[in-house]
Design an enzyme around this catalytic site. Sequence first.
Site, PDB file in Angstrom:
ATOM      1  CB  SER A 206      -0.955   0.006   1.194  1.00 33.73           C
ATOM      2  OG  SER A 206      -2.053  -0.838   0.946  1.00 33.73           O
TER       3      SER A 206
ATOM      4  CB  SER B 107     -12.144   1.299   0.098  1.00 32.18           C
ATOM      5  OG  SER B 107     -12.524   0.609  -1.077  1.00 32.18           O
TER       6      SER B 107
ATOM      7  N   GLY C 281       3.124  -0.322   3.899  1.00 29.74           N
ATOM      8  CA  GLY C 281       2.293  -1.224   3.118  1.00 29.74           C
ATOM      9  C   GLY C 281       2.716  -2.668   3.288  1.00 29.74           C
TER      10      GLY C 281
END
Length: 391
Positions: free
Chosen positions: A89, A196, A340
């Site tokens: 991420s 999301s 991430g």
Amino acid sequence: MTKTLKTFRRIGLTALAAALLTGVAVPAASAGQDRPELRQVAQEFVDAGFGGMQLRVRDERGEWTGSAGVRELGGTAKPPTNGHFRVGSTSKNFTATLVLQLVAEGRIGLDTPVAGFLPEFGLDSRITVRMLLQHTSGLFNHTGQYHPDGTVTPGIPWAGKEWVDKRFHTYQPEELVRLAVSKPPVFEPGGGWSYSNTNYVVARLLVEKLSGRPFADELDRRILRPLKLRDTLSPGAWAGMPKPYAHAYYRYEDAGQWKTIDVTHQNPSWISSAGDMISTTKDLQTYFSALQSGKLLPSWLMAEMRETHPGSESLYGFYGLGQFTQDLGPGCGTIVNHNGSNNGYAALMYSSPDGSKTLTASITAGDSAKDPLPSYPAALDKLVRTVFCGK
């Protein structure tokens, strides 16, 4: 992915989860310089059950790199300090920067609805660019929506044997978005905060629509080439890994038996621009320092990027537009970050607000039956405070 602790738990955790651009004069690290406090904290991640870690720190003492653990199971060599890894991420920060560059050029406004630019998906007409980048759109998370009551609405398979069996499958960004919009929204646009991955897949498609170029080409043109980030890429459906690299492993249950496989090579198209990128600690350092010191965005958009949502608190602070802001308290101050994880890999990317002090790292999963999750928050906090607080 979702907040890292929850992400690591769902993966099973043992499976996992440049010139100085700041304008601040920092001495180069001297040959043989040792930082025993950094070596110790890196080793603590390995002792907790991770396979390996590579760490890079740049501060007033210069630049230091080191690694702990092993490059490959069964071997003794440490992970290469210039090794490539999947950043998960952390990719979202790059994607957000691309979108905000288009905002800076007047191609679209932060509070402009996106549905008119991507009419084929039937997006709620109230969803704006800001809501995508801030995770306030209410869009269902295509990798599975985790609800406050503990229930889960499944999305595409990304963990366990189901993912292992499909780890070389190619997903198109458009099908990920269509899956998400086929599900009820989590809340009305702007009515809450929920991490999301779909938000950043929509952002990818928006970049492509506004620029007229493939996402990877635009990333290369706007960020990678100007900053000479030769070891960073958006791989799309490519399952490979540039050399050198430390191997990553995935531990999962199959018919009541625990198995471990090498997942260094995997197709990351299931996460797309929300988490598919590959980089190195050096490139992440160069990029994040450049961003925070104002080399990539005008000051007014950097201020927007750092404006956080009150409902977004996590282990990493509060979320703004594509990054977290974290207050470490008296004597330490504020830092920014976007970490991430991807199956087998995790990335850390931290900076001071002016870009002069950075911490970047890669963590790889191994074959330990010991769950690193209970030790992770304390180890991470110790590492961050060692670098940014001198403690």
